[in-house]
Write an enzyme that holds these catalytic residues in place. Structure first.
Site, PDB file in Angstrom:
ATOM      1  N   HIS A 326       0.871  -1.174   0.000  1.00 10.60           N
ATOM      2  CA  HIS A 326       0.000   0.000   0.000  1.00 10.60           C
ATOM      3  C   HIS A 326       0.911   1.228   0.000  1.00 10.60           C
ATOM      4  O   HIS A 326       1.702   1.426   0.932  1.00 10.60           O
ATOM      5  CB  HIS A 326      -0.916   0.005   1.221  1.00 10.60           C
ATOM      6  CG  HIS A 326      -1.885  -1.132   1.225  1.00 10.60           C
ATOM      7  ND1 HIS A 326      -2.267  -1.794   2.367  1.00 10.60           N
ATOM      8  CD2 HIS A 326      -2.555  -1.741   0.209  1.00 10.60           C
ATOM      9  CE1 HIS A 326      -3.132  -2.749   2.065  1.00 10.60           C
ATOM     10  NE2 HIS A 326      -3.319  -2.745   0.758  1.00 10.60           N
ATOM     11  N   GLU A 329       1.549   3.513   3.048  1.00  6.66           N
ATOM     12  CA  GLU A 329       2.087   2.920   4.276  1.00  6.66           C
ATOM     13  C   GLU A 329       3.606   2.929   4.142  1.00  6.66           C
ATOM     14  O   GLU A 329       4.234   1.941   3.768  1.00  6.66           O
ATOM     15  CB  GLU A 329       1.496   1.528   4.479  1.00  6.66           C
ATOM     16  CG  GLU A 329      -0.013   1.610   4.724  1.00  6.66           C
ATOM     17  CD  GLU A 329      -0.715   0.264   4.726  1.00  6.66           C
ATOM     18  OE1 GLU A 329      -0.016  -0.774   4.767  1.00  6.66           O
ATOM     19  OE2 GLU A 329      -1.962   0.246   4.681  1.00  6.66           O
ATOM     20  N   HIS A 464       3.493  -3.600   6.450  1.00 10.43           N
ATOM     21  CA  HIS A 464       2.364  -2.689   6.275  1.00 10.43           C
ATOM     22  C   HIS A 464       2.414  -1.607   7.358  1.00 10.43           C
ATOM     23  O   HIS A 464       3.387  -1.490   8.101  1.00 10.43           O
ATOM     24  CB  HIS A 464       1.046  -3.451   6.361  1.00 10.43           C
ATOM     25  CG  HIS A 464       0.716  -4.236   5.128  1.00 10.43           C
ATOM     26  ND1 HIS A 464      -0.455  -4.066   4.417  1.00 10.43           N
ATOM     27  CD2 HIS A 464       1.411  -5.190   4.465  1.00 10.43           C
ATOM     28  CE1 HIS A 464      -0.473  -4.891   3.382  1.00 10.43           C
ATOM     29  NE2 HIS A 464       0.652  -5.585   3.397  1.00 10.43           N
ATOM     30  N   GLU A 556       2.219  -5.176  10.780  1.00 10.07           N
ATOM     31  CA  GLU A 556       1.673  -3.816  10.849  1.00 10.07           C
ATOM     32  C   GLU A 556       2.586  -3.040  11.794  1.00 10.07           C
ATOM     33  O   GLU A 556       2.613  -3.275  12.994  1.00 10.07           O
ATOM     34  CB  GLU A 556       0.236  -3.840  11.372  1.00 10.07           C
ATOM     35  CG  GLU A 556      -0.741  -4.602  10.490  1.00 10.07           C
ATOM     36  CD  GLU A 556      -1.170  -3.805   9.264  1.00 10.07           C
ATOM     37  OE1 GLU A 556      -0.859  -2.590   9.202  1.00 10.07           O
ATOM     38  OE2 GLU A 556      -1.816  -4.379   8.368  1.00 10.07           O
TER      39      GLU A 556
END
Length: 725
Positions: A326, A329, A464, A556
């Site tokens: 993404h 990110e 991410h 994450e």
């Protein structure tokens, strides 16, 4: 470079406060809180928002005083007032106790929720709603932030409420400043109170620069008008530089890193320069190569770090980090670039841990899988890119859903099979539709799949941002149920991998940390099965596991998807140990070579089956294999068409060193093959391999056609642009 930049930043802030204030700073530190606190760079303001004719009618008439307009910046640092970093509402550096409000509708809409880009729970009204919302709809409401220290405030960034049920945002607001949170002075624009333009939708961040940057400790955002049918709701970030306070006897040491890496946001051009500089600094252990191009023609660069770059060495496992799936990110991108520099320099210093990684592992680092999306987010800057700008590719594709859904293919086959153990549990071919020219498959997805086919990756992590948790497969649930724990056959080892990263990450492992948004991942030790969080059909993690031999998790990294440059040294320190120790896990379990007993040559595509583990792997082109496993005793069977199966007992120890477990297979006698033919039987052949190879050739062929078509279109656009010029 980091220390120099911070010292310069601090010096600039102090000079701005002392020189332009003309001594007023001293008065600001006295007991009289009403002393004017004015001054600094310029009275110019910037703007770029919709005209009033396009906006919904505000709930109250606009004041007659001047209005400070806002703009979306083309990159960071174009206005000197942006040199001051965010205080840290979004990154959680600002504690909940530092945020107060005049009133609030409910606990879940309290002042602690007034943070830029904070996300709400599914239902409005829970404890984790998507903004601060005042209880009353009047102009006396305010959100207050205590900077703790004297700060040169330069700007405010505002968003509306994050909600799928409600539309709430602030149209205009005032800014007030104080030294003691009792007496307040309004921000002035000349001789009138400055009125700043806020939002026209819930999600787009809008920057309001103070006409005169001002030194104070407290700042208030005071809404004046808001969306007609909504409430007084907002999410915010505040920009400001800490000012040296001579009354403070103890100066806090600023957090950072001693590694002296290139801590900044790197656009495409700067990323290439950094990667080139690393290869020049460490030419013996690095190599940069490309695996394809994005839709806009940006190359996908990979850095290889190995003691023998460019070659797969027998028995040496292949590892990869992928970042920037993404585009907005951005932290993963910077961490991967930092990792390149760090490993190069530490290898040269003789750091034995790094030397061991480099000599025993072939490491591949892809810092930007979605360069088109990143460039879009980068242009707006870390605070103004919002929650979604740059997330998707130029074509609007979410790459985390763009890989073939092999999970459903496997589960559907199990449902109709009489014996589910005969259903392939690995090396599942891509579906036929996925290889066609009209399939909605991004060029970068095609490139990454081809990359996976060419290199026998063993372990990977997909970096991410936007949360603090490590997720492990399966990401896709059966029947695409919204949320359900969906473990793989290697669930225990995946949990180990996730725990290794999460437990060594400085923020994830902090028991006192705040939730990023609304999920309490600490209750799960900061790891969770992907499907138990939310289903993701077509994820790269699941594809890696089911189509190749590669185990992959998603990390994450941070609550803030696009941290400000000032946060990067701290984020590097938060993740450095995790990045290193996770790579070391590629050396756990079993490894060996499957050879022909007579010729001693390696046998490719031999199936390695571990008893009681319903997921097999295959040997690579040279016959070597790696089977990641937790400590224990295992019965391993290896077989391939044309050979007798071979079985061994192999023990995996607790030390981070793979157990060598080689196999020598004996060919089936030629006479036996003749007998099979004479009886009209067929010699067993691996249909799955043939189908995989055929589908991959089709995918490559359609990719080539699409690339040629796209390049032709780009040449035509450039030619038309040249004619117009």
């Amino acid at each position: 470079m980091r220390h120099t930049k911070r010292k310069m930043e601090k010096t600039l802030c102090t000079l701005a406060a002392v020189i332009f204030l003309g001594g007023i700073l001293d008065a600001a530190l006295t007991d009289d809180p009403t002393t004017p606190i004015s001054p600094s760079f310029s009275n110019t303001t910037t703007a770029a928002s919709a005209s009033s004719a396009d906006r919904p009618a505000p709930t109250a008439a606009r004041t007659k005083s001047s209005t400070v307009r806002d703009k979306h910046l083309e990159g960071e640092g174009q206005d000197k007032r942006l040199d001051c970093p965010p205080l840290g509402l979004e990154s959680l550096r600002v504690d909940d106790s530092q945020i107060q409000a005049s009133s609030y509708q409910a606990t879940g809409l309290g002042p602690h929720r007034g943070r830029l880009n904070i996300q709400s729970g599914i239902e409005d009204g829970d404890l984790y709603d998507g903004a601060w919302c005042a209880e009353h709809k009047d102009r006396h409401q305010w959100l207050e932030v205590d900077a703790i220290h004297l700060t040169l405030f330069t700007g405010v960034i505002l968003q509306g409420r994050n909600s799928i049920w409600s539309w709430d945002w602030v149209h205009t607001y005032k800014v007030q400043l104080s030294n003691d949170s009792v007496s307040w002075k309004s921000c002035m624009n000349g001789t009138e109170e400055a009125i700043f333009e806020g939002n026209q939708d819930p999600e787009t961040p809008v920057l309001g620069l103070l006409p005169v940057p001002t030194v104070a400790r407290f700042i208030r955002i005071n809404p004046q008008t808001w969306y007609t049918n909504g409430s007084v709701c907002l999410r915010a970030e505040v920009l400001g530089c800490r000012v040296h306070d001579p009354t403070e006897t103890h100066s806090e040491q600023e957090p950072g890193s001693q590694d002296g890496l290139d801590f900044r946001q790197h656009n495409y051009t700067e990323m290439r320069k950094l990667m080139k500089s690393v290869t020049e600094e460490c030419p013996d252990i690095t190599r940069v190569y490309t695996i394809g191009k994005s839709y806009e023609g940006l190359k996908l660069y990979v850095m290889e770090i190995s003691d023998n770059p460019g070659k797969h060495e027998l028995g040496e496992p292949e590892f990869r980090y992928v970042a920037g799936m993404h585009g907005n990110e951005a932290l993963g991108r910077e961490l991967v670039l930092n990792l390149m520099q760090y490993m190069c320099r530490e290898y040269k210093k003789g750091n034995q841990r790094v030397v061991r990684l480099v000599t025993e592992t072939r490491i591949h680092l892809l810092p930007s899988m979605n360069p088109d999306g990143y460039e879009e987010a980068y242009k707006k800057g870390s605070e103004l890119a919002g929650w979604a700008d740059g997330r998707f590719t130029f074509q609007g594709i979410d790459l985390n859903h763009n890989f073939p859904d092999l999970n459903t293919i496997m589960w559907d086959a199990e449902l109709i099979a009489e014996d589910k153990y005969k259903v392939p549990n690995h090396y599942i071919p891509m579906p036929e539709y996925y290889t066609k020219e009209d399939a909605m498959v991004a060029p970068v997805t095609r490139a990454v799949i081809n990359w996976m086919q060419e290199i026998p990756f063993v372990l990977s992590a997909n970096l991410h941002g936007g949360e603090l948790v490590v997720t492990y497969p399966y990401d896709c649930t059966r029947d695409w149920v919204p949320k359900e724990d969906t473990p793989t056959a290697d669930n225990a080892f995946f949990r180990w991998l996730a725990t290794v990263y999460a437990s060594t990450n400085r923020v994830m492992s902090n028991p006192n940390r705040r939730h990023c948004h609304y999920e309490d991942f600490q209750a799960h030790n900061n790891i969770i099965n992907g499907g138990a969080w939310h289903t993701v059909p077509g994820s790269m993690n699941d594809f890696s596991y089911l189509h190749n031999n590669c185990f992959e998790v998603t990390v994450e990294l941070s609550c803030d998807k696009f941290p400000h440059v000032s946060e990067l040294p701290v984020e590097w320190e938060n993740n450095k140990e995790s990045l290193l120790i996770y790579m070391e896990q590629v050396h756990r379990g079993l490894k060996g070579v499957v050879r022909d007993k007579a010729t001693k040559r390696g046998i490719p595509d031999a199936i390695i089956k571990v008893e009681d583990h319903e997921h097999d792997i295959r040997s690579a082109a040279d016959g070597d294999y790696w089977r990641l496993l937790n400590p224990g005793d295992y019965k391993v069977v290896v077989w391939t068409p044309g050979y007798y199966p071979s079985t061994r007992q192999c023990r995996v120890g607790s030390e981070p060193r793979a157990t060598i477990c080689d196999f020598a297979l004996t060919r089936t006698p030629v006479q036996r093959l003749k007998e099979i033919r004479a009886k009209g039987g067929r010699i067993p052949q691996d249909v799955e391999l043939r189908v995989r190879a055929l589908r991959l050739r089709k995918l490559r062929a359609s990719t080539k056609v699409l690339n040629q078509r796209r390049e032709g279109q780009q040449r035509a656009r450039r030619a038309r642009a040249a004619r117009r010029a």
